[in-house]
Design a protein around this motif. Structure first.
Motif, PDB file in Angstrom:
ATOM      1  N   UNK A 254       0.454  -0.995  -0.031  1.00  0.00           N
ATOM      2  CA  UNK A 254       0.201  -0.330   0.199  1.00  0.00           C
ATOM      3  C   UNK A 254       1.054   1.127   0.338  1.00  0.00           C
ATOM      4  N   UNK A 255       2.188   0.834  -0.006  1.00  0.00           N
ATOM      5  CA  UNK A 255       2.696   2.935   0.454  1.00  0.00           C
ATOM      6  C   UNK A 255       3.407   3.067  -1.125  1.00  0.00           C
ATOM      7  N   UNK A 256       3.211   3.912  -1.003  1.00  0.00           N
ATOM      8  CA  UNK A 256       3.498   5.181  -2.753  1.00  0.00           C
ATOM      9  C   UNK A 256       4.805   5.980  -2.661  1.00  0.00           C
ATOM     10  N   UNK A 257       5.238   5.949  -3.025  1.00  0.00           N
ATOM     11  CA  UNK A 257       6.736   6.985  -3.266  1.00  0.00           C
ATOM     12  C   UNK A 257       6.408   8.111  -4.509  1.00  0.00           C
ATOM     13  N   UNK A 258       6.268   9.768  -4.192  1.00  0.00           N
ATOM     14  CA  UNK A 258       5.698  10.019  -5.580  1.00  0.00           C
ATOM     15  C   UNK A 258       6.784  11.103  -5.622  1.00  0.00           C
ATOM     16  N   UNK A 259       6.422  11.540  -6.309  1.00  0.00           N
ATOM     17  CA  UNK A 259       8.122  13.264  -6.789  1.00  0.00           C
ATOM     18  C   UNK A 259       6.805  14.335  -7.334  1.00  0.00           C
ATOM     19  N   UNK A 260       7.204  14.911  -8.742  1.00  0.00           N
ATOM     20  CA  UNK A 260       6.371  16.189  -8.563  1.00  0.00           C
ATOM     21  C   UNK A 260       5.468  16.410  -9.835  1.00  0.00           C
ATOM     22  N   UNK A 261       5.152  17.106 -10.267  1.00  0.00           N
ATOM     23  CA  UNK A 261       3.878  17.134 -11.574  1.00  0.00           C
ATOM     24  C   UNK A 261       5.086  17.514 -12.936  1.00  0.00           C
ATOM     25  N   UNK A 262       6.325  17.669 -12.469  1.00  0.00           N
ATOM     26  CA  UNK A 262       7.289  18.617 -14.025  1.00  0.00           C
ATOM     27  C   UNK A 262       8.142  17.579 -13.246  1.00  0.00           C
ATOM     28  N   UNK A 263       8.766  16.665 -12.364  1.00  0.00           N
ATOM     29  CA  UNK A 263       9.510  15.787 -12.508  1.00  0.00           C
ATOM     30  C   UNK A 263      10.261  14.357 -12.851  1.00  0.00           C
ATOM     31  N   UNK A 264       9.634  14.312 -13.838  1.00  0.00           N
ATOM     32  CA  UNK A 264       9.581  13.784 -15.216  1.00  0.00           C
ATOM     33  C   UNK A 264      11.183  13.769 -15.973  1.00  0.00           C
ATOM     34  N   UNK A 265      11.536  12.908 -16.249  1.00  0.00           N
ATOM     35  CA  UNK A 265      12.961  12.371 -17.332  1.00  0.00           C
ATOM     36  C   UNK A 265      12.767  11.073 -17.993  1.00  0.00           C
ATOM     37  N   UNK A 276      10.239  12.469  -5.006  1.00  0.00           N
ATOM     38  CA  UNK A 276      10.861  14.006  -3.372  1.00  0.00           C
ATOM     39  C   UNK A 276      11.739  12.714  -2.966  1.00  0.00           C
ATOM     40  N   UNK A 277      12.469  13.829  -1.952  1.00  0.00           N
ATOM     41  CA  UNK A 277      12.427  13.294  -0.884  1.00  0.00           C
ATOM     42  C   UNK A 277      12.128  13.301   0.596  1.00  0.00           C
ATOM     43  N   UNK A 278      10.649  13.995   0.121  1.00  0.00           N
ATOM     44  CA  UNK A 278      10.448  14.846   1.515  1.00  0.00           C
ATOM     45  C   UNK A 278       8.636  14.806   0.861  1.00  0.00           C
ATOM     46  N   UNK A 279       8.207  16.094   1.508  1.00  0.00           N
ATOM     47  CA  UNK A 279       6.948  16.389   1.087  1.00  0.00           C
ATOM     48  C   UNK A 279       6.839  17.805   1.379  1.00  0.00           C
ATOM     49  N   UNK A 280       7.801  18.378   1.510  1.00  0.00           N
ATOM     50  CA  UNK A 280       8.062  20.071   1.911  1.00  0.00           C
ATOM     51  C   UNK A 280       6.934  21.164   0.552  1.00  0.00           C
ATOM     52  N   UNK A 281       6.555  20.269  -0.936  1.00  0.00           N
ATOM     53  CA  UNK A 281       6.426  20.816  -1.733  1.00  0.00           C
ATOM     54  C   UNK A 281       5.290  19.816  -2.406  1.00  0.00           C
ATOM     55  N   UNK A 282       5.352  18.621  -1.296  1.00  0.00           N
ATOM     56  CA  UNK A 282       4.334  17.581  -1.975  1.00  0.00           C
ATOM     57  C   UNK A 282       5.023  16.638  -2.206  1.00  0.00           C
ATOM     58  N   UNK A 283       4.357  15.359  -2.523  1.00  0.00           N
ATOM     59  CA  UNK A 283       5.564  13.931  -2.918  1.00  0.00           C
ATOM     60  C   UNK A 283       5.252  13.219  -1.615  1.00  0.00           C
ATOM     61  N   UNK A 284       7.283  12.840  -1.563  1.00  0.00           N
ATOM     62  CA  UNK A 284       7.326  12.506  -0.662  1.00  0.00           C
ATOM     63  C   UNK A 284       6.463   9.957  -1.243  1.00  0.00           C
ATOM     64  N   UNK A 285       7.053   9.264   0.457  1.00  0.00           N
ATOM     65  CA  UNK A 285       6.781   8.319   0.581  1.00  0.00           C
ATOM     66  C   UNK A 285       4.796   9.146   1.643  1.00  0.00           C
ATOM     67  N   UNK A 286       4.229   7.820   1.368  1.00  0.00           N
ATOM     68  CA  UNK A 286       2.557   7.521   1.891  1.00  0.00           C
ATOM     69  C   UNK A 286       3.423   6.521   1.879  1.00  0.00           C
ATOM     70  N   UNK A 287       2.903   5.934   2.829  1.00  0.00           N
ATOM     71  CA  UNK A 287       3.018   4.471   4.183  1.00  0.00           C
ATOM     72  C   UNK A 287       2.418   4.449   4.999  1.00  0.00           C
ATOM     73  N   UNK A 288       2.048   3.097   5.975  1.00  0.00           N
ATOM     74  CA  UNK A 288       1.379   2.927   6.809  1.00  0.00           C
ATOM     75  C   UNK A 288       2.567   3.017   8.176  1.00  0.00           C
ATOM     76  N   UNK A 289       2.174   2.668   9.590  1.00  0.00           N
ATOM     77  CA  UNK A 289       2.825   2.406  10.487  1.00  0.00           C
ATOM     78  C   UNK A 289       3.497   1.336  10.763  1.00  0.00           C
TER      79      UNK A 289
END
Length: 395
Positions: A254-265, A276-289
């Motif tokens: 169920x975990x997901x690791x996201x980047x940004x809408x413009x971080x595609x290569x 991304x390495x965190x949620x500062x601008x959104x994204x990062x790891x979405x995960x359960x405890x």
């Protein structure tokens, strides 16, 4: 006819069982095993006191992470617009694991939420696997030779991640320890807009320090490390993490690791997202405890899971080595307690994977214990939780 065992024998068997649990490293399978607190040397009433305190110290910030960002970073930083996914968080949640068994859980541990900068510990781990496999020859190597110009998607100018002579001297170790003072713009976010202080213009025009000389927590530089790691692996980092860490430790799907809408290569003809390495601008790891607790247990056991060394002992040792300009930091995002500044009530060998919110995976090596705290109001409250938890541990 069955006979009741003498009380002394029963007590002796219980003590022996507890000692065996402490001696033999246990790893959960796909389903966590639970133990009563007394079975693993914890006073149930005092444990409840610690949990009640944690619940009372729930963060009072907005539950909507986008609104929380707008009221915090958005007010303090230029160019702080959200460019990655965010969501509304759940209740204050926690798990206590001792000797590999869950002894307490509260809130909604199965809920998938943002974990913010705990993501950095997953990022450094995929760099660690690359190092262990020889894909990175030395952490003292400059990163620039590992990263040729990158093609963004959709089309645009090629990304030169290390364009200046100074940036070309930045090593993997510098980036892992946040001592690089890397200069540049990535995914529309210049390095100087992240936590710029009272005078952003001064931060923009200041003279750069020699790599390794200063420490600064900076998400744009973390994202530069993520792009560098993508170039080393030539595969999306979530796939690497799933294969090398999360599946072997029995994490959920169920975990997901996201980047940004413009971080595609474009990499090898395929479109990939640089995470991304965190949620500062959104994204990062979405995960359960539960999955956070498994990762904490992996680091507690020195990178080993059952019969596999997923992260080398050497890597874990390096991650736990204090950084010269900031002794409370190892590799991202291993926060150290060597001077007992992070958690004054905890032992110096305690460390934590820390994210905004506050999200914490706390590892207590001396007590073979992992605690996950999500949405507690501060590290200070987490320290008070640890003080109460320590009081619950039987000598």
């Amino acid at each position: 006819m069955a006979f009741a065992r003498p009380l002394a024998l029963v007590l002796g068997l219980a003590v022996a069982a507890t000692a065996a649990l402490a001696r033999e490293p246990y790893y959960p399978d796909a389903t966590w095993q639970h133990r009563a607190p007394a079975e693993v040397g914890i006073d149930a009433a005092k444990l409840k006191d610690a949990i009640d305190f944690a619940v009372s110290a729930e963060s009072r910030n907005p539950r909507d992470m986008a609104e929380d960002q707008r009221q915090s970073f958005g007010k303090r930083e230029p160019m702080a617009g959200i460019v990655g996914p965010m969501k509304v968080r759940g209740d204050m949640t926690g798990i206590v694991v001792r000797h590999g068994y869950i002894v307490a859980e509260w809130g909604d541990p199965a809920r998938v939420d943002m974990t913010h900068s705990v993501t950095k510990s997953f990022l450094s781990s995929v760099v660690g696997v690359a190092f262990d496999r020889g894909m990175i020859a030395s952490l003292d190597d400059p990163v620039a030779p590992y990263v040729p110009p990158v093609q963004p998607y959709p089309q645009g100018e090629l990304i030169d991640l290390f364009p200046t002579p100074r940036d070309k001297t930045i090593t993997w170790d510098h980036m892992l320890r946040q001592t690089s003072d890397w200069e540049g713009t990535l995914w529309g976010k210049p390095d100087w807009v992240d936590r710029p202080g009272a005078d952003p213009e001064k931060n923009r025009t200041r003279e750069r320090a020699a790599p390794g000389a200063t420490w600064k927590y900076n998400d744009t530089r973390v994202n530069a490390l993520a792009l560098a790691a993508l170039n080393v692996w030539r595969r999306p980092l979530p796939q690497v993490l799933k294969e090398t860490i999360m599946d072997p430790i029995g994490a959920s799907n169920t975990w997901r690791w996201f980047g940004y809408e413009n971080s595609f290569v474009v990499m090898d003809g395929a479109v990939m997202q640089s995470v991304s390495g965190g949620g500062h601008y959104g994204g990062g790891m979405f995960i359960n405890a539960y999955d956070m607790a498994r990762f904490g247990l992996l680091t507690l056991r020195g990178g080993r899971w059952k019969d596999r060394q997923l992260l080398s002992k050497r890597w874990v040792e390096l991650a736990l080595t204090p950084t010269a300009p900031n002794r409370g930091y190892g590799f991202m995002n291993w926060f150290l307690n060597v001077d007992q500044k992070l958690f004054p009530n905890a032992a110096p060998d305690v460390y934590a994977h820390v994210g905004n919110g506050v999200n914490l995976v706390i590892v207590d090596r001396g007590h073979d214990l992992v605690a996950v705290l999500r949405w507690i109001d501060s590290n200070k409250s987490a320290d008070e939780f640890l003080r109460r938890l320590a009081a619950a541990l039987n000598p």
